[in-house]
Design an enzyme around this catalytic site. Structure first.
Site, PDB file in Angstrom:
ATOM      1  CG  HIS A 454      -2.625  10.991   2.917  1.00  0.00           C
ATOM      2  ND1 HIS A 454      -3.999  11.139   2.893  1.00  0.00           N
ATOM      3  CD2 HIS A 454      -2.238  10.977   1.612  1.00  0.00           C
ATOM      4  CE1 HIS A 454      -4.422  11.213   1.642  1.00  0.00           C
ATOM      5  NE2 HIS A 454      -3.361  11.119   0.852  1.00  0.00           N
ATOM      6  CD  GLU A 457      -4.282  11.664   6.385  1.00  0.00           C
ATOM      7  OE1 GLU A 457      -4.574  10.460   6.206  1.00  0.00           O
ATOM      8  OE2 GLU A 457      -4.669  12.568   5.623  1.00  0.00           O
ATOM      9  CG  HIS A 550      -6.826   7.954   4.717  1.00  0.00           C
ATOM     10  ND1 HIS A 550      -6.099   8.736   3.838  1.00  0.00           N
ATOM     11  CD2 HIS A 550      -6.946   6.741   4.121  1.00  0.00           C
ATOM     12  CE1 HIS A 550      -5.804   8.025   2.768  1.00  0.00           C
ATOM     13  NE2 HIS A 550      -6.304   6.807   2.905  1.00  0.00           N
ATOM     14  CD  GLU A 622     -10.513  10.437   5.651  1.00  0.00           C
ATOM     15  OE1 GLU A 622      -9.724  10.922   6.478  1.00  0.00           O
ATOM     16  OE2 GLU A 622     -10.296  10.409   4.423  1.00  0.00           O
TER      17      GLU A 622
END
Length: 869
Positions: A454, A457, A550, A622
């Site tokens: 992504h 990010e 991420h 994350e």
């Protein structure tokens, strides 16, 4: 003379080896000699001097380069003598090592003390061709003595990557994107003091969104491809032609309008509207070829004023929840501060408010982020960003430094995994220490790490950078990890999205982290090649860990999403590594925020696909855009150094996880069972149920206990890539168009049915006037020969009529209740008045619903037959 492995051969020597140069220069003043004559001369001279040949035969070690030159020259017809007549290069190597003055730019230099006759000159020239270090094969490795049998060098990658001596590969942009020529670079800096979350006062102003109707557009991108378009072609520098000046033109030194710009790597500002002297409304550009995903922002402002308070309001964010509601601040960068005080990115902003925009577009609700700022200098150039930017060029600079480092390049091999849609290189790093034996190499387990699938990010890139900094260092722990593991690292999976400033998608207009099961190699090359690389790796060795880095926009701290294993043999083992990581980084990593539920909507993610391929420890890590709520870093923003330190903690946890002493592993398993038991008890208490936890509590499905992961809007970007979706829509339109051509046939059938119904009602009215003929219709059913004879008798009369109902249509009518009512209404009229009434009724239908059945009369007293065109 020390052999120069990496020195390229001279142009003359290259041309000779390629059989392109017919002449060879013997030395300054000696002129040029044809190669064929030179070789022939050497052959003849050797036959005249058998003593030289005897000395050569005493040489026992063959020279591999002599073999190559022998076969090469013989193949092209330049040398036909016996092999024994060749002067061995090994006998002459010591001459050149001891007399480097003889070698001058690839040719002989004449000196006063050099008294060689023509024979010796020619012999040494040919010997130089065979023994010169400038001409040796670079596929062979020699030791320092340069006299033992050489070993083959490791084959190079088929795909080229940037040279350690050459320039960086320039990013490739879609042809629609305008790109400014200025290079944007930011320094790394760690704030000396913790940057605390913003504490709302409750008095934050919610500005009225007025738009460009009441404001002045001061910056707007002209042509940006959105939904409906798709990627076609790319080039270095993006759009051809002169780059337009999109910002407003200043009217003089007193003009205090800000000058906006975002046409650089990772920038994504679409429009800026000035609604007051120091008040601006900003519209972010959506991910290319979509109309979604506005979260990441990165833009530049110039012509600042120090003493003014500016307000910026981003008006088209899409997520209803954001970390800005719980204290996150935007990032600001001042070029004057960076150049004079070495100060980089820092958290700034007051009156921060995240709220719903009531002026949505009717399709999806928009949300706004507003904040006020005071710039530190007049006439400064400043940048604002959602998070610390890390561009494709930043990655290439880092990899270039690794390639130039003689120590790191020994155990870190840079390769090209594939090319992206735009042609940008997706790099693959293989990091491991050289093994002493093949058995030792085969025993190594693998670890696969990736980041930046992504593109918005960027925090994932900083974690990856911290990991690479440590694993490539000379730390004893790093050396141990390289001894026992093979690391496969993909530092930037989606370079196209990073370059253009997307938040979530690639140039296909789709979220790559939902397509790891794809078979569309051309549409999703980065994901397709990553999955197949891991598939091949699994065939070679066990993959101990897979982790994809991420960023998260709604939760603080760092945590992982994992998978549940229903096999009791591995029960809870996939949770051990995250628990260990939380113990090693207690002020950053939150184990309680981790989730191991496999949702159906996440089946295409990297962690789920790799887990189903057989990697037990498969995670999505994350990292928050905000900061920490844990320990010593509670209520503070994460800095670059915080994220880089997590890369070190990943390495540290790997050593704990693989420690031969399994006491840590066993301890973590015990803690996990206790935590799970508490969680089960909590769930049943919430439901008002009792359960004997001493019984079979471990038989409960873990998926029933855990809640779903916080949903993202990735599902909005599932499906075919944009260009294939466009093709599918075109095919659907063609199908609809074909159906429209057939539609009149159905309409005619419906019209016929309606006509039959109407005509039956008319005939019913007629039969009411003539009851004595009512039984005639039923009589016709028993007399099929009547219709046959009737058709034969009237065929000549109907020959010139227009097309009538075909056989299928007639058969279709026969299935109705009225059994082809026009044919069943063959009534012998008794009066001229009734005939006229019927003709009038049929004429009305002919005018209202064309095409209608035609009336055919069989003579003056014949019955009427209705036929359709």
């Amino acid at each position: 003379m020390k052999r120069q492995e990496d020195t390229p051969p001279s142009l003359t020597a290259q041309l000779l080896l390629c059989n392109q140069l017919p002449l060879w220069k013997l030395g300054r003043g000696c002129g040029w000699m044809p190669v064929s004559r030179l070789v022939s001369s050497i052959r003849c001279r050797n036959n005249m001097f058998p003593a030289l040949e005897t000395d050569i035969k005493q040489e026992t070690l063959p020279d591999p380069y002599e073999d190559f030159m022998y076969h090469h020259l013989q193949y092209y017809g330049y040398f036909k003598a016996q092999r024994g007549s060749l002067p061995n290069s090994a006998t002459q190597q010591h001459v050149w090592r001891n007399n480097p003055r003889y070698l001058l730019n690839g040719s002989f230099g004449e000196r006063d003390d050099l008294k060689l006759d023509t024979l010796k000159k020619e012999t040494l020239v040919y010997s130089f061709l065979l023994s010169s270090p400038l001409l040796r094969s670079r596929q062979l490795l020699y030791d320092e003595l340069d006299e033992v049998n050489p070993r083959l060098r490791e084959p190079r990658e088929l795909f080229a990557f940037f040279s350690s001596n050459g320039p960086l590969q320039a990013p490739r942009w879609p042809i629609e994107c305008e790109v400014i020529k200025e290079n944007v670079h930011h320094i790394e800096w760690v704030p000396p003091q913790p940057e605390y979350f913003y504490q709302p006062t409750g008095n934050e102003k919610i500005p009225e969104i007025v738009g460009e109707e009441k404001g002045t557009v001061v910056y707007q991108l002209d042509s940006v491809p959105t939904e409906g378009a798709y990627f076609t072609i790319s080039r270095v520098g993006g759009k051809r032609g002169v780059i337009k000046e999109l910002a407003v033109t200043l009217q003089g030194p007193e003009d205090n309008a800000l000058l906006f710009e975002s046409r650089f790597e990772s920038g994504n500002l679409q429009k800026a509207v000035r609604v007051d002297t120091y008040d601006y409304e900003l519209t972010l550009r959506t991910d290319l070829y979509t109309n979604k995903h506005t979260q990441w922002f990165y833009f530049r402002v110039q012509n600042t004023r120090k003493d003014a308070t500016y307000r910026f309001t981003i008006v088209n964010l899409l997520k209803p929840k954001s970390l800005y509601t719980i204290g996150m601040k935007p990032l600001m960068y001042s070029q004057l501060d960076a150049s004079t005080h070495n100060i980089g990115w820092r958290r700034e902003g007051n009156e921060i408010k995240y709220f719903k925009n009531n002026t949505d577009n009717g399709h999806q609700p928009f949300y706004c982020l507003t904040w006020t700022i005071q710039f530190p200098h007049d006439q400064d150039t400043c940048f604002f960003a959602h998070f610390y930017p890390y561009t494709y060029t930043d990655l290439q600079c880092y990899l270039l430094s690794v390639a130039k480092n003689p120590t790191q390049s020994r155990f870190c091999k840079l390769r090209t995994l594939c090319r992206s849609l735009a042609g940008n290189t997706v790099y693959l790093l293989t990091i491991t220490n050289p093994s002493q034996t093949p058995q030792e190499a085969a025993a190594k387990k693998a670890v696969v790490l990736s980041a930046r699938v992504h593109p918005g990010e960027s925090n994932s890139s900083w974690i990856m950078k911290g990991f690479l900094d440590f694993i490539l260092s000379d730390s004893p722990d790093a050396q141990l990890l390289r001894d026992i593991f093979v690391f496969k690292v993909i530092p930037m999976l989606n370079p196209d999205g990073v370059i253009v400033g997307n938040y979530r998608c690639s140039l296909s207009g789709r979220d790559l982290n939902r397509h790891y099961k794809t078979i569309l190699k051309e549409s999703f090359p980065c994901i397709w090649y990553t999955r197949n690389m891991i598939k091949r790796l699994l065939e070679e060795r066990e993959v101990l860990l897979y982790c994809d880095f991420h960023g998260h926009s709604r939760k603080n701290n760092i945590f992982v999403y994992g998978c549940n294993n229903n096999d009791r043999k591995y029960w809870l083992r996939e949770r051990v590594f995250p628990l260990m990581l939380s113990k090693n980084a207690p002020d950053k990593f939150s184990f309680h925020s981790c989730n191991f539920k496999v949702q159906k909507c996440k089946e295409g993610t990297g962690r789920v696909v790799m887990w189903r391929m057989g990697i037990l420890n498969s995670y999505t890590m994350e990292s928050t855009f905000g900061g920490s709520t844990l320990g010593s870093k509670r209520d503070t923003h994460f800095t670059i150094e915080d994220l880089k330190s997590l890369g070190y903690h990943v390495c540290d946890t790997l050593l704990d996880f693989c420690d031969p002493d399994q006491s840590k592993f066993t301890q973590c398993l015990g803690e996990l069972k206790e935590l799970l038991q508490q969680e089960i008890q909590k769930k049943f208490n919430e439901r008002g149920q009792d359960m004997d936890l001493e019984g079979s509590w471990c038989d409960i499905s873990l998926s029933d206990i855990e809640s779903s992961t916080s949903g993202s809007d990735s599902s909005l970007s599932d499906g075919l890539p944009a260009h294939l979706l466009n093709m599918a829509e075109e095919l659907n339109e063609k199908k609809i168009f074909k159906k429209k051509k057939k539609k009149p046939l159905q309409t005619r059938k419906q019209r016929n049915k309606r006509y039959q119904k109407s005509n039956s009602m008319q005939e019913l009215k007629i039969t009411e006037d003539a009851p004595e003929t009512a039984g005639f219709a039923s009589t016709l059913k028993k007399q099929p020969t009547f219709f046959k004879n009737l058709e034969n008798s009237t065929s000549s009369a109907m020959k010139n009529e227009k097309p009538r109902l075909n056989e299928t249509q007639l058969n279709g009518r026969d299935k109705g209740t009225s059994l082809d009512s026009p044919m069943t209404t063959l009534i012998l009229t008794k009066s001229k008045e009734k005939m006229q009434v019927r003709k009038r009724a049929l004429s009305e239908h002919l005018n209202l619903e064309p095409p209608l059945p035609r009336i055919v009369q069989f003579g003056s007293h014949s019955p009427q037959v209705l036929c359709s065109t």
